[in-house]
Design a protein around this motif. Structure first.
Motif, PDB file in Angstrom:
ATOM      1  N   GLU A  16       0.828  -1.212   0.000  1.00  0.00           N
ATOM      2  CA  GLU A  16       0.000   0.000   0.000  1.00  0.00           C
ATOM      3  C   GLU A  16       0.863   1.265   0.000  1.00  0.00           C
ATOM      4  OE1 GLU A  16      -2.980   0.588  -0.495  1.00  0.00           O
ATOM      5  OE2 GLU A  16      -4.238  -1.086   0.130  1.00  0.00           O
ATOM      6  N   PHE A  20       0.666   4.082  -2.930  1.00  0.00           N
ATOM      7  CA  PHE A  20       0.295   5.469  -2.636  1.00  0.00           C
ATOM      8  C   PHE A  20       1.371   6.445  -3.134  1.00  0.00           C
ATOM      9  CE2 PHE A  20       0.213   9.181   0.236  1.00  0.00           C
ATOM     10  CZ  PHE A  20      -1.031   9.678  -0.126  1.00  0.00           C
ATOM     11  N   TYR A  36      -8.646   8.063  -1.739  1.00  0.00           N
ATOM     12  CA  TYR A  36      -7.935   6.806  -2.031  1.00  0.00           C
ATOM     13  C   TYR A  36      -7.487   6.137  -0.741  1.00  0.00           C
ATOM     14  CZ  TYR A  36      -4.136   3.692  -3.345  1.00  0.00           C
ATOM     15  OH  TYR A  36      -3.318   2.601  -3.469  1.00  0.00           O
ATOM     16  N   GLN A  37      -6.938   6.917   0.193  1.00  0.00           N
ATOM     17  CA  GLN A  37      -6.458   6.357   1.449  1.00  0.00           C
ATOM     18  C   GLN A  37      -7.598   5.763   2.279  1.00  0.00           C
ATOM     19  OE1 GLN A  37      -4.342  10.029   2.636  1.00  0.00           O
ATOM     20  NE2 GLN A  37      -2.532   8.757   2.928  1.00  0.00           N
ATOM     21  N   SER A  40      -8.783   2.518   0.577  1.00  0.00           N
ATOM     22  CA  SER A  40      -7.776   1.473   0.773  1.00  0.00           C
ATOM     23  C   SER A  40      -7.807   0.944   2.200  1.00  0.00           C
ATOM     24  CB  SER A  40      -6.382   2.014   0.439  1.00  0.00           C
ATOM     25  OG  SER A  40      -6.284   2.343  -0.928  1.00  0.00           O
TER      26      SER A  40
END
Length: 411
Positions: A16, A20, A36-37, A40
């Motif tokens: 991850e 990122f 996105y974070q 995820s």
């Protein structure tokens, strides 16, 4: 169990982190990066939670298959991306070391910033497995292929020249979720109009009840002039779950054996029979599962009692490692072995007649298609169903039609 989960968490978090970094190199909009974070993180929590909820007394379920599909869909592309960025990091460290220690350029930045181009390449490469895995779970798992194989034998009895056999294997009925597609596959089986049909094991994932909704569907497989025969696969023994008692496990095993009869197949348990045509006959031999890394219930000695080396023999044995370890050099000369088991790992690349690759080849010497040793053959069916990963990429579900021919194979 906790240690495995912890190790998995560390690996996924490293992946991850790299993913990122690639996204941050290309996108500067803060709300996109934050979104996105968050997504995820939610996916990560769901996946870890699902793994921790796995119940060995139940085994594989639709939920566990969904989770496995999600893991591959989310993390295989990110893994590709991480490897690209890791390669860039190695280059950055190397270049920085040369600048600082060899060229004595202490004014140069030791660790150069990431290049936008590398992140773009990484994302482009990651898109390939991402789109492939989506295809696999939406289309590939039911993209049935009829594969026809003609095999020549100098000592084939004359009456069997041109004899055809349809082979199916690894049904894994507990994974099915689309009756229309399964009925389509049964229609394909019937359209082959073969002389005989052979089913080389794994009718369920674990529990006999998995097949109950599909009995009527599989009963649509028409009678074949020379019979319908089957053997057991490793999943048919119910060995991958924890049963409340040995009696419960044994009852499930008996119920699974009865399933084959319920769909019109004669289950062969370390035994043989003769198939007669005209004035000739061939021996059909069926053994229980024998796997190098799985249950070894198959007894080829018992199954071939009173057979001679000169008898023409077709063997059904679920796991192709049996052929590799015991059959290909057996004194009794088994002309053709039909197996399944590997599924080609449901992921690979195939260009028929030119190229074939899968991770399965690093586990099994014979993993998909036809193999030969001193005039003896094994054919490994790629499987009818799917297991664990709810899809297929590159290695499609297979219905095999084998034609026996008398004579020598043409070069």
């Amino acid at each position: 169990m906790i240690l495995r989960i912890l190790l998995l968490c560390i690996v996924l978090l490293v992946i991850e982190l790299y993913a990122f970094q690639a996204l941050r190199t290309l996108i500067k909009v803060k709300w996109v990066l934050v979104s996105y974070q968050i997504i995820s993180l939610l996916l990560f929590i769901f996946i870890i939670y699902s793994f921790m909820q796995f119940d060995r007394s139940v085994g594989q379920t639709k939920q566990t298959m969904f989770t496995m599909g999600l893991v591959l869909l989310v993390y295989v592309p990110k893994m590709v991306l991480a490897l690209v960025l890791l390669g860039e990091d190695i280059f950055r460290v190397g270049a920085g070391s040369i600048n600082y220690f060899i060229e004595n350029n202490d004014k140069a930045t030791f660790f150069a910033s990431r290049r936008k181009f590398v992140s773009q390449v990484g994302l482009g490469l990651a898109a390939v497995p991402f789109l492939s895995l989506i295809y696999g779970v939406t289309v590939g798992k039911y993209n049935y292929k009829v594969i026809k194989q003609r095999i020549f034998f100098p000592d084939l009895p004359d009456s069997f020249d041109g004899f055809t056999i349809t082979q199916i294997s690894d049904v894994h009925s507990g994974s099915f979720d689309n009756p229309e597609k399964i009925n389509y596959a049964i229609d394909l089986v019937n359209e082959q109009n073969s002389d005989m049909i052979l089913f080389t094991g794994d009718i369920v994932n674990t529990d006999a009840k998995e097949m109950h909704p599909w009995i009527e569907t599989f009963n649509r497989i028409k009678k074949h002039e020379y019979g319908k025969y089957s053997v057991l696969g490793n999943h048919d023994y119910g060995e991958y779950v924890t049963w409340p008692s040995e009696a419960a496990k044994e009852k499930n095993f008996q119920d699974i054996k009865n399933l084959y009869e319920q769909i019109g197949f004669k289950l062969m348990l370390n035994e043989h029979t003769f198939i007669e045509k005209g004035t000739d006959k061939i021996a059909l031999v069926g053994v229980e599962n024998w796997g190098q890394n799985f249950k070894k219930a198959g007894d080829i000695t018992k199954a071939s009692e009173q057979l001679n080396k000169e008898d023409f023999k077709i063997l059904m044995s679920h796991d192709p490692s049996h052929w590799d370890y015991e059959i290909k050099n057996h004194d009794k000369n088994f002309h053709l072995t039909l197996s399944g088991h590997t599924h080609g790992m449901q992921f690979g690349i195939e260009i028929p007649g030119y190229f074939k690759w899968s991770l399965a080849q690093y586990v099994y010497t014979q993993w998909a298609g036809l193999y030969e040793n001193l005039g003896r053959y094994v054919y490994v069916n790629r499987g009818f169903g799917f297991h664990a990963y709810p899809g297929r990429v590159g290695i499609m579900p297979e219905i095999t039609v084998i034609e026996l021919k008398k004579g020598k194979a043409m070069a």
